[in-house]
Write a protein that holds these residues in place. Structure first.
Motif, mmCIF file in Angstrom:
data_model
loop_
_atom_site.group_PDB
_atom_site.id
_atom_site.type_symbol
_atom_site.label_atom_id
_atom_site.label_comp_id
_atom_site.label_asym_id
_atom_site.label_seq_id
_atom_site.Cartn_x
_atom_site.Cartn_y
_atom_site.Cartn_z
ATOM 1 N N GLY A 1 0.813 -1.214 0.000
ATOM 2 C CA GLY A 1 0.000 0.000 0.000
ATOM 3 C C GLY A 1 0.850 1.269 0.000
ATOM 4 N N ILE A 2 0.180 2.406 -0.014
ATOM 5 C CA ILE A 2 0.858 3.703 -0.059
ATOM 6 C C ILE A 2 1.810 3.883 1.118
ATOM 7 C CG2 ILE A 2 0.492 6.189 0.180
ATOM 8 C CD1 ILE A 2 -0.056 5.298 -2.585
ATOM 9 N N GLU A 3 1.426 3.405 2.283
ATOM 10 C CA GLU A 3 2.262 3.541 3.474
ATOM 11 C C GLU A 3 3.193 2.348 3.661
ATOM 12 O OE1 GLU A 3 2.330 6.288 5.214
ATOM 13 O OE2 GLU A 3 0.759 7.146 3.925
ATOM 14 N N GLY A 4 3.183 1.437 2.716
ATOM 15 C CA GLY A 4 3.997 0.232 2.830
ATOM 16 C C GLY A 4 5.398 0.425 2.269
ATOM 17 N N ILE A 5 5.976 -0.668 1.790
ATOM 18 C CA ILE A 5 7.318 -0.605 1.203
ATOM 19 C C ILE A 5 7.242 0.106 -0.147
ATOM 20 C CG2 ILE A 5 9.211 -1.984 0.264
ATOM 21 C CD1 ILE A 5 8.617 -4.093 2.352
ATOM 22 N N HIS A 6 8.122 1.072 -0.336
ATOM 23 C CA HIS A 6 8.118 1.843 -1.580
ATOM 24 C C HIS A 6 8.391 0.908 -2.763
ATOM 25 C CE1 HIS A 6 9.252 4.860 -4.583
ATOM 26 N NE2 HIS A 6 8.669 5.766 -3.796
ATOM 27 N N PRO A 7 7.686 1.108 -3.919
ATOM 28 C CA PRO A 7 7.884 0.232 -5.090
ATOM 29 C C PRO A 7 9.332 0.149 -5.558
ATOM 30 C CG PRO A 7 5.951 1.610 -5.400
ATOM 31 C CD PRO A 7 6.614 2.096 -4.142
ATOM 32 N N THR A 8 10.156 1.137 -5.200
ATOM 33 C CA THR A 8 11.569 1.076 -5.557
ATOM 34 C C THR A 8 12.219 -0.193 -5.029
ATOM 35 O OG1 THR A 8 11.677 3.485 -5.517
ATOM 36 C CG2 THR A 8 13.760 2.330 -5.405
ATOM 37 N N TYR A 9 11.619 -0.792 -3.997
ATOM 38 C CA TYR A 9 12.180 -2.008 -3.387
ATOM 39 C C TYR A 9 11.371 -3.261 -3.716
ATOM 40 C CZ TYR A 9 15.479 0.825 -0.862
ATOM 41 O OH TYR A 9 16.513 1.664 -0.562
ATOM 42 N N TRP A 10 10.632 -3.218 -4.800
ATOM 43 C CA TRP A 10 9.888 -4.407 -5.222
ATOM 44 C C TRP A 10 10.678 -5.217 -6.254
ATOM 45 C CZ3 TRP A 10 4.204 -2.371 -6.316
ATOM 46 C CH2 TRP A 10 3.695 -1.788 -5.148
ATOM 47 N N GLY A 11 11.967 -5.010 -6.388
ATOM 48 C CA GLY A 11 12.744 -5.565 -7.486
ATOM 49 C C GLY A 11 12.998 -7.055 -7.422
ATOM 50 N N ILE A 12 13.440 -7.572 -8.582
ATOM 51 C CA ILE A 12 13.834 -8.978 -8.726
ATOM 52 C C ILE A 12 15.232 -8.998 -9.340
ATOM 53 C CG2 ILE A 12 12.757 -9.177 -11.023
ATOM 54 C CD1 ILE A 12 12.110 -12.106 -10.345
ATOM 55 N N SER A 13 16.085 -9.911 -8.896
ATOM 56 C CA SER A 13 17.445 -9.973 -9.444
ATOM 57 C C SER A 13 17.443 -10.754 -10.758
ATOM 58 C CB SER A 13 18.393 -10.651 -8.451
ATOM 59 O OG SER A 13 18.135 -12.042 -8.387
ATOM 60 N N LYS A 14 18.508 -10.595 -11.522
ATOM 61 C CA LYS A 14 18.638 -11.304 -12.790
ATOM 62 C C LYS A 14 18.646 -12.815 -12.561
ATOM 63 C CE LYS A 14 21.597 -11.636 -16.900
ATOM 64 N NZ LYS A 14 22.838 -11.175 -17.566
ATOM 65 N N GLN A 15 19.343 -13.274 -11.533
ATOM 66 C CA GLN A 15 19.402 -14.708 -11.248
ATOM 67 C C GLN A 15 18.022 -15.258 -10.874
ATOM 68 O OE1 GLN A 15 21.503 -12.413 -9.992
ATOM 69 N NE2 GLN A 15 23.308 -12.943 -11.224
ATOM 70 N N GLN A 16 17.272 -14.495 -10.082
ATOM 71 C CA GLN A 16 15.921 -14.931 -9.713
ATOM 72 C C GLN A 16 15.013 -14.985 -10.937
ATOM 73 O OE1 GLN A 16 15.165 -11.923 -6.803
ATOM 74 N NE2 GLN A 16 16.255 -12.988 -5.162
ATOM 75 N N PHE A 17 15.162 -14.016 -11.829
ATOM 76 C CA PHE A 17 14.371 -14.022 -13.057
ATOM 77 C C PHE A 17 14.734 -15.211 -13.932
ATOM 78 C CE2 PHE A 17 13.731 -12.447 -17.511
ATOM 79 C CZ PHE A 17 12.345 -12.459 -17.474
ATOM 80 N N GLN A 18 16.010 -15.538 -14.002
ATOM 81 C CA GLN A 18 16.446 -16.701 -14.775
ATOM 82 C C GLN A 18 15.822 -17.979 -14.232
ATOM 83 O OE1 GLN A 18 20.656 -16.026 -14.327
ATOM 84 N NE2 GLN A 18 20.885 -15.350 -16.440
#
Length: 566
Positions: free
Chosen positions: A63-80
């Motif tokens: 949500g708006i008061e939750g973790i900022h979307p800047t930290y919703w990332g996935i690493s290249k290895q995880q995507f692989q």
């Protein structure tokens, strides 16, 4: 099964990323950890009251008061790892193409694309049949102290189910998220495996975490409603406009099914990113012709696809021809004539594709990018985005068109250079072989022997470095002799007659030598240059001179002139 550059991943090496790896921003790791602990506390309270809102924890985190979307990332290895799992599921028949038999259906997807292991299902299939089921539940391990203080810990002993997280947050829950350093803009109708290949190939080395909306947004809750349904509250906008830690790069992923700028969300992402281009890089990845949207651009697509289809077989045929000649299966003459035929065919293809490239690069902005045809899956999204860019359409079109031209130029040059290098190498190989075939080629046959020409040029330059200085010195000496003759004549007396005689004897000796040894075109030109004393220079630079003759001319001229003048 997977022919792209996907690395083999050891699942045991994909443990959650350490908090130490997270780059600090205004929302540091302690604040993010606090948000997750609050979400878990809500789950525990709901379990006690037997009135569990399964989405409450995810809504707290995202949500708006939750973790900022800047930290919703996935690493290249995880995507692989995710891509490998999707390939396994596809090869085992785990994906279903629901509307493959109904071409008129809104969600029809061609079976030939769906079944292709290099292209596969689209993102809608992957999300509904893989991401959503995997993210309905997820056990998070806790350490619970004696005073009931909880800590999220991968080595904890108490599991708790935290449903409806995003795939990326499941992977990075123990580090309280992963910073998005590269933003991938893509269309959901894309063939997933094709897009995955482009993403993995283009993933910048200096970017650890990436934002891919399907994997980074929670797919089991309505994120638009949760965040208020405005552009500025949308995760992509908050990531791109983050003042503390904006991404290093935005990458727009082209695909063979749909130009991504026919999707309004992609247009909006590009618009926001290009307005921030001084902050981070903006690039495109994938085949350039897949990005063109206008009706005129269909010609460019067709020409590029024809080029890719026609040029490679011709290059393969050239290699086969060379192998056949080397093994003695065809004669020397047949080899050369067939090679010339292939060369002409390849040249025709080059001319066609360069003509197409010139046409697209000279198009007006609104011919390259037609924003009027761009759509969104939901009407309220389309209206919201069009309101946001209202008044800036021309600027958006201009920025996207410039970006598209740069990518087309770079992408096509890269594609052409690969074939051209192979073509040039084969041509040089043919030229080298031709050096020993001159006796079997009939007079009048065109020959482009670049290697032999280069050898002649090198030899000529070596000769010139010796001949020109000597020739210029002799010419300067001749001018000085003329000046001496003039001065003697002005003084009076008979000395000037002796000087002129010396010069005439030198000229006569040169003519005699030329008539005796060079009864050809070179000799004729040299005879005309003798009165200017430039015949030695011309002879030294001619292709049919010999060092002995050049030395004789120099010696005869010097001895005759200097002895009489003395």
């Amino acid at each position: 099964l997977y022919t792209y550059d996907v690395l083999s991943i050891n699942v045991y090496q994909l443990s959650a990323l350490s908090i130490r790896d997270i780059v600090g921003t205004k929302m540091d790791d302690n604040k993010r950890r606090t948000v997750i602990q609050e979400a878990i506390r809500l789950i525990q309270e709901g379990e006690k009251k037997e009135n569990v809102n399964v989405a409450k924890a995810a809504e707290t985190i995202f949500g708006i008061e939750g973790i900022h979307p800047t930290y919703w990332g996935i690493s290249k290895q995880q995507f692989q790892l995710f891509v490998n799992d999707a390939l396994d599921k596809h090869s085992n028949g785990g994906f279903i193409n629901e509307y493959s038999n109904d071409p008129k259906h809104e969600y029809y997807y061609p079976p030939d694309v769906f079944n292709d292991p290099k292209r596969g299902p689209n993102m809608h299939h992957v999300c509904a049949q893989m991401i959503q089921p995997q993210t309905k539940s997820f056990n998070v391990m806790l350490n619970v102290s004696k005073n009931n203080h909880i800590a999220v810990d991968p080595e904890g002993t108490t599991p708790i189910n935290v449903p409806y997280l995003s795939y990326s947050m499941q992977q990075n829950i123990y580090s309280s998220g992963l910073l998005c350093e590269v933003f991938f803009s893509h269309a959901w109708d894309e063939p997933f495996f094709e897009a995955a290949s482009s993403i993995l190939k283009a993933w910048p080395e200096d970017c650890k975490g990436g934002y891919i909306c399907s994997l980074c947004n929670p797919q089991n809750i309505d994120i638009g409603t949760l965040l208020g349904g405005t552009v500025k509250n949308n995760p992509f906008y908050r990531i791109l406009m983050d003042p503390s830690s904006p991404p290093h790069e935005l990458l727009m992923v082209a695909n063979s099914r749909m130009p991504i700028h026919q999707r309004l969300w992609c247009v909006l992402e590009a618009h926001v990113a290009l307005s921030q281009k001084k902050v981070f890089r903006v690039r495109m990845t994938g085949e350039a012709h897949h990005l063109l949207t206008s009706n005129d651009a269909e010609f460019i697509k067709a020409e590029m696809e024809r080029y890719l289809a026609d040029a490679v077989p011709l290059m393969d045929e050239t290699k086969v021809l060379t192998d056949a000649w080397s093994s003695g299966k065809i004669t020397d003459k047949d080899y050369w004539l067939k090679a010339q035929e292939l060369k002409n065919s390849i040249d025709v293809i080059y001319q066609r594709i360069y003509k197409a490239q010139d046409k697209v690069l000279s198009m007006k902005d609104n011919a390259l990018i037609n924003l009027h045809n761009a759509t969104a899956s939901f009407l309220h999204d389309e209206l919201m985005i069009r309101r946001f860019i209202s008044g800036d359409e021309e600027q958006v079109c201009c920025m996207l068109a410039d970006l598209l031209r740069r990518h087309i130029r770079a992408s096509w040059n890269e594609s052409l250079s690969g074939v051209e290098k192979g073509y040039q190498g084969t041509q040089e190989d043919m030229v080298r072989k031709y050096a020993g075939l001159q006796d079997v080629v009939e007079m009048g046959e065109a020959v482009d022997d670049r290697c032999e020409s280069r050898a002649r040029l090198t030899k000529w330059m070596q000769t010139a470095s010796h001949v020109i200085p000597i020739g210029l010195v002799q010419f300067s000496d001749y001018i000085s002799d003329i000046i001496v003759v003039i001065q003697l004549y002005k003084r009076g007396g008979s000395e000037w007659i002796v000087a002129v005689s010396a010069i005439c004897i030198s000229m006569i000796s040169a003519w005699v030598h030329i008539l005796q040894n060079l009864m050809n075109r070179t000799g004729l030109i040299m005879s005309l240059l003798v009165p200017l004393n430039l015949h030695s220079l011309y002879f030294g630079l001619s292709t049919d001179h010999d060092d002995e003759g050049f030395s004789f001319l120099k010696g005869a001229e010097s001895v005759t002139e200097s002895s009489v003048m003395a």
